[in-house]
Every structure is written in C-alpha cells, then in structure tokens.
Design an enzyme around this catalytic site. Structure first.
Site, mmCIF file in Angstrom:
data_model
loop_
_atom_site.group_PDB
_atom_site.id
_atom_site.type_symbol
_atom_site.label_atom_id
_atom_site.label_comp_id
_atom_site.label_asym_id
_atom_site.label_seq_id
_atom_site.Cartn_x
_atom_site.Cartn_y
_atom_site.Cartn_z
ATOM 1 N N CYS A 405 0.736 -1.338 -0.301
ATOM 2 C CA CYS A 405 0.120 0.082 0.200
ATOM 3 C C CYS A 405 0.801 1.200 -0.049
ATOM 4 O O CYS A 405 1.447 1.556 -1.103
ATOM 5 C CB CYS A 405 -0.994 0.110 1.299
ATOM 6 S SG CYS A 405 -2.372 1.206 0.939
ATOM 7 N N HIS A 601 -3.434 -5.286 0.256
ATOM 8 C CA HIS A 601 -3.026 -5.842 1.409
ATOM 9 C C HIS A 601 -3.063 -7.094 1.773
ATOM 10 O O HIS A 601 -3.842 -7.929 2.006
ATOM 11 C CB HIS A 601 -3.898 -5.196 2.617
ATOM 12 C CG HIS A 601 -3.679 -3.931 2.712
ATOM 13 N ND1 HIS A 601 -2.731 -3.408 3.811
ATOM 14 C CD2 HIS A 601 -4.065 -2.666 2.373
ATOM 15 C CE1 HIS A 601 -2.733 -1.866 3.710
ATOM 16 N NE2 HIS A 601 -3.518 -1.588 2.837
ATOM 17 N N GLU A 603 -1.623 -9.374 3.343
ATOM 18 C CA GLU A 603 -1.334 -9.888 4.613
ATOM 19 C C GLU A 603 -2.522 -10.385 5.160
ATOM 20 O O GLU A 603 -2.753 -11.392 5.925
ATOM 21 C CB GLU A 603 -0.816 -9.075 5.399
ATOM 22 C CG GLU A 603 -1.506 -7.835 5.994
ATOM 23 C CD GLU A 603 -1.264 -6.501 4.804
ATOM 24 O OE1 GLU A 603 -1.504 -5.505 5.550
ATOM 25 O OE2 GLU A 603 -0.723 -6.799 3.863
#
Length: 696
Positions: A405, A601, A603
């Site tokens: 990001c 993102h 993750e």
C-alpha cells in the site's frame, strides 16, 4: 446451532481473541463447521477511523468491512471468510434500532435498551451465525461469540444482558461460556483474587461460566487450579491454565491437552460419532495433524531470517498484526525462525541525525544489516522520507524488498526520483503542490467523509500477458492470470506517469524487455533491423549523449557494462492492473533478487498453512536467495490455492466489476468537441485529500 461465548475480566487485551480462535480450531478438528462473531462495545460504526496506535490494525474483509483485528485471528485459525456483519459494534446496533424506529417497526412503542436493543443484538447473532463461511457452503455447526472489552464496563452492559437472555432463547444445552481472566504473579505467588472478583461480577449479571481460561505468565500450580475451582463454582477440569508460550500457535494444543474438547463434547451434546459426515471427520483429523506438525516444527527451527519492518506505528506492534503473522507463516513454510526488527520510519530521516544521532544510527544499522526490508501501509506525511530512503537502499543494494500500500507508493516515488530523473516526484497525499505527482487521490473517493469511503475489499489484479514467463510474483500465485487481494487505499499511481516510469532512465541505453529476462545475453539481444512496430520483441530506447544513436556504432561491451550495473534498478514493470487497466496494483523490478510492491494488502489473506504468496517470496529470497525462492516458486506453481471460497470470489467479482465500471465513468471527462484536447487528470486530482494519519 451451538454457541460458545468468550468474555474477559480484570484487564482488556488479555488474549480473548486467541482463546476464541483456538477453541474454534479445536472444534474444527472434530469435523465441525465453525464461524465466529466479534462484539465491540465502542460507539464507532466500524474500526476504519480508529488510530492503529490506540486500537491496533484495521482488518479488512472481502466485502470491504473495516473491522477489529480479532476477526483476522478467526480467519487465520479457522480458515474461513467472514463479512462485516460478523463484527457487531454499539454504533451498528443503535443505528439498526433507530432505523427500525423511524420506519415504525415498533408500532408506536417506547423504544428501550431492554427489550428492543437486547433483542436486536440476539437477532443479529442468530442471523449471522447461520451464514456459510467456508468452501462447503453449508450452515456452520458452532458459532464462537467474543465479547470485547471487560465485563463490568458500562459500554458492554447491553451486550451482557443480551447474552444473558440469549442463553434461554437457544437453550442451555446449546450455550456455553468461557471467561478469560488474569492470574497475576506477585512476589512469586500466583494470585486468584482478581479472577474471583471477576467471576463474582459475571455471576451477578446473570452469566455463569462453564470454563475459566486463566492467563498467567507461567503454568498454573495445581493448588491454584483447585482454589479457582472452589471459589468460582466450577470443577477443576473446567479451569484451563493458559501460560505464556513461544507462539500463539501452541495455544490450541495447550487447551486440547487440558481436556477442552472432551468437556465441550459433553457440555454441548456434540454427536461427534454419529452426527458428523465421514469426509468432515477425515478433514478434521488432517487439520489436527497439520496443525500439530506446524507447532512442533516451529519449536525445532534453528536457522533464522532477519527482516526489518520500516513503519509509522511501531510503538504498538498490534498495528501490524496481520503483517507479522504473514511473515511468520512464510517463515514456517521455509523452515526459518523469524527475527523481526522494528524501525520507526522517522528515525531514518536526516533531521533525526541532529535530534537524536543514536536512534538515527541504530535505525540505519538495522536497515543496512537486514536480509529483507518491508514497508507496510499507513497514512500521512510523517516518516515517509525515511521510507523512501529505505526503499532506495533495498533497490540499490539488491536487498529483498516488499512494499504494501503506502510502501508500494513510496517505492514508486523513490524510483521516479532516483532512476527516472523526476527529482521533484512525490505523492499528492504528502505534498499537494509537488511538481510530478506520481501518486494521486482517486477521483471517485469522498473528500468529506473518512469512514468506509476508501477503495475497500476484495479486488482482482490482472497480470499482463508478457509476465507469464518471467514474473516471480505471478509464479508465486501459481501462474494465474488473475489474482484476488483485499484493498484499503485512497491514493493510486498516476496513470499519466506509467510509461515514463517503465521507461526508466532515458539517458541510459537500456533495452526494454517485454518477455522473460532469463539472462543478461537475452537482455542485450538486438534485432538485426531496427524495430518498426510495437509487435517487435524488443525496442530500443534513447541512448546517452556520449554514445552514437546508430546501432552499428554502439559498443556491445559498453552496453553490457551499463546494463549489468543498471538492469537491477532501471527495469520497473507494473505487472498487475485492475480490470479497467487504469489502476496499477502490482509492481516488480526485473533482475532484482526480489523487489515487489502491491497496492493491495495481501497480509489479510495469509493463513498459517497457506502463506500469502508475496510474503512467501519475500521471506524465501531473504532467507535463501535465488535457490530457495525458485524452490518455493516450483511448489506454488503446482499447489497454490487461493484462500477465498470460490462462491465468495464470484460475488465479489461482480461487485468489483460494477465498482470499476462506476470508477471508469468518474474518470471519463465531459464530452468534448471533435478535435478538442482531452483534459488531463493529474493536475485536477493532485489536491491533497483529507486522509488523517490516524485513520490507518
């Protein structure tokens, strides 16, 4: 439907989320389908506008819900896909009740906390608990409900009362309560008084715990367990000692060893032998084996991989909870122990050398000695120049790098400044008046409201066809042409600068590569005749002034020397784009050991047994270089499976397609007469938006 409520006492942040997730995981090993709900008593509608340094990270779901980080624990442990409805807040419930009152649903009655608000809470729990959350598409068997905060807080009172009523609504045989409490150690003695007081308060509110999860820094003594049993009106087998362990992945095994599964089989009348299909039993057994192997393997790790995280909110590590977990998942896959060093981005900036030279040099020592550098997301100007410096170090010194990001955006800004010659390049978020805004505010995003207005949720990224043979990040995704990741951002790469960025340094005689850069010789291969169309495999770029532009006069050795020095830095490709083709979502440096930036993102989709591909590649490159990275790429090409259920991806793809179509309409300028100049985007869109640094 069986319901297990997890509440907490004495202090907040005691580990209710891990206990709730571990309980659900153990029930899944029986072959049961499990879902989860998190109740947050705060007045916010969601977690989107809360500062990460105060509340931890904002976790994003497929549907764009910005929720509490505990829902990340649920998804990772249970391998499910939840929705924004799985996070209940006081703000959401009050808004729901007020909307009903305005419609006249209460038939003129005086609307009160009891029964109207408490009934709305119970209805919400029952409705959401029945929604499928995994690839079976079936209604779950068990719902874990975590009550956030601490029992006794004024904010949680309506929810405690709702749960008191709920136990009778669903029946005692379908409702169980785990209370997580603290057993502090004072002067070497484990103290039970705080837990006794917490249980007394809970019972006074009408809830009787079926199990006590006693948190302590060390294993509970047998005498302490017996004392808790006596004064808290539970059996000794109902007291679970949860001491500090090397990793939270050990908690499910710890609870299983103390008989949690056997207790709930009896307490909730779980018909494990006859009520669960054989394929689900087998799947549960495999899950138990894989999880046990994971925890045992974690204990035996010897080799280490050292990663430096350069962030803005390092004062609270929960701000990057999913990033940490993703790094751990990837490290476990490659059999390395993660050593994570935290560097505050502002400590890398020149001003810090004057203000606090010790912190400045310590920060740079960590960056310079790291085997991998990661820059996560964030908002606001503070620390971004330090991030840019860290990205430059990773690029120039060929250190594996992953930017997420904001980390992706600052890496592009750094490349524009130091490779493309755009010395005044910047982001309109950081400098609204920058001369070359390579990062701009997205035109369709609100500039007056912050909550829930970003580009949120599961979105596709389409890889360029030319990346099929050479792109490492694409191969880590199994070679798929389209990948799905969750997004949360207001800014994007300026489309007007894409060609300029991919061209690199115009004064260097670099050859643009459209296909696999398998070797330096391949990079230097030139057609026998000058390229005449865009279909040529390669096309020449302008050369530096000291080299003749005619092909015959270019010395091959000189070109080789220049390309060998600059090929790792001058070849940036935006390999992944949105469906519309306007938004750059994945970038990769050619010939760098591993240099990847992602607007999404990734993750948020990582799982302990299924690591996020970008993180896996990053850790593999940092831990073992090209050999280990190639090994993991080979595995991913054969076995990678996305974590999102196919049905959810189809639904989200339809929503994303509609959103992108709306975005395209926003981007299109008003109709212009034939032959008139088309308005540009960058100047009109480069004004600074209102994104607050705390709203990360």
């Amino acid at each position: 439907m069986k319901y297990i409520v997890v509440s907490g006492g004495v202090i907040s942040g005691i580990g209710k989320g891990v206990i709730a997730s571990s309980t659900g995981l153990l029930l899944k090993t029986l072959g049961l389908k499990v879902t989860a709900i998190k109740i947050d008593p705060y007045m916010n509608i969601d977690a989107g506008t809360m500062a990460p340094t105060e509340h931890g990270e904002v976790y994003v779901l497929n549907d764009g819900g910005e929720v509490d980080l505990d829902l990340g624990n649920y998804e990772r442990y249970l391998d499910v896909t939840l929705s924004r409805e799985n996070n209940i807040t006081t703000g959401k419930v009050y808004r729901d009740v007020i909307d009903r009152e305005r419609r006249g649903d209460y038939l003129g009655k005086t609307v009160q906390i009891v029964p109207h608000l408490t009934t709305a809470i119970q209805d919400w729990i029952e409705r959401v608990a029945a929604r499928p959350v995994d690839d079976t598409g079936e209604t779950p068997d068990v719902c874990i409900v975590e009550l956030g905060g601490t029992v006794g807080d004024i904010e949680s009172a309506p929810f405690v009362e709702a749960l008191r009523q709920f136990q009778f609504r669903v029946g005692q045989e379908n409702f169980a309560l785990i209370h997580v409490s603290l057993v502090p150690v004072v002067g070497g003695e484990q103290k039970t008084k705080p837990t006794q007081a917490a249980i007394r308060d809970l019972r006074g509110l009408g809830l009787v715990p079926d199990m006590i999860a006693a948190r302590c820094v060390e294993p509970l003594e047998r005498g302490v367990i017996n004392k808790l049993s006596m004064f808290c009106h539970v059996g000794p087998e109902q007291v679970m000692g949860v001491h500090d362990v090397g990793s939270t992945y050990h908690v499910p095994i710890l609870l299983e060893q103390q008989g949690m599964v056997r207790f709930f089989e009896k307490r909730l009348h779980l018909d494990v032998n006859g009520g669960i299909a054989e394929p689900m039993k087998k799947k549960g057994s495999q899950l138990r084996t894989r999880w046990r192997d994971l925890t045992v393997g974690h204990e035996r790790l010897i080799d280490k991989v050292e990663i430096v995280l350069v962030g803005k909110y390092t004062s609270l590590q929960d701000s990057y909870m999913s990033v940490i977990k993703s790094l751990e998942h990837a490290a476990l896959r490659v059999h390395r122990k993660l050593v994570l060093k935290w560097v505050e981005a502002g400590d890398l900036e020149p001003a810090m050398e004057k203000d606090n030279p010790v912190r400045y040099h310590e920060a740079w020592h960590s960056v310079c000695s790291a085997t991998g550098i990661l820059i996560p997301g964030g908002f606001g100007l503070r620390g971004t120049e330090g991030m840019i410096s860290a990205a430059k170090w990773a690029r120039e010194h060929r250190v594996p790098f992953l930017g997420i990001c904001l980390g992706f955006q600052v890496a592009v800004v750094e490349f524009a400044r130091n490779v493309c010659g755009l010395s005044e390049a910047g982001s309109s978020e950081l400098d609204p008046d920058c001369k070359d805004p390579v990062v701009i505010y997205m035109p369709e995003i609100s500039k007056t409201h912050l909550g829930g207005t970003m580009r949120l949720g599961l979105r596709p990224s389409l890889f360029s066809p030319s990346t099929e043979r050479w792109s490492r990040i694409r191969k880590l995704y199994g070679g798929a042409a389209t990948v799905w990741e969750r997004h949360r951002h207001r800014y994007e790469i300026n489309p007007e600068y894409i060609e300029r960025l991919e061209r690199g340094n115009p004064s260097t005689p670099v050859v643009q590569v459209d296909q696999e850069p398998s070797s330096q010789q391949h990079l230097l291969q030139r057609p026998s005749t000058p390229p005449s169309s865009s279909s040529s495999r390669m096309r020449s770029l302008p050369t530096s002034p000291n080299l003749n532009r005619s092909e015959s006069s270019v010395d091959d050795k000189a070109v080789q020397d220049i390309v060998r020095k600059r090929s790792a830095t001058d070849q940036l490709r935006f390999v992944g784009k949105s469906e519309s083709g306007e938004r750059m979502q994945i970038a990769e440096l050619i010939n760098h050991p591993y240099y990847v930036g992602m607007q999404a993102h990734p993750e948020f989709a990582s799982r302990p047994l299924n690591p996020s591909p970008p993180f896996l590649g990053f850790i593999a490159a940092a831990a073992g270089g090209k050999a280990l990275l190639d090994e993991q790429i080979e595995v991913q090409m054969k076995s990678y499976a996305p974590p999102h259920p196919r049905e959810a991806m189809i639904l989200e793809s339809e929503a994303a397609a509609k959103a992108d179509e709306a975005d395209e309409q926003t981007r299109k300028p008003a109709s212009t007469p034939p032959g008139a100049a088309t308005p540009t985007r960058s100047r009109s869109l480069s004004k600074k938006g209102p994104a607050a640094e705390g709203a990360a």
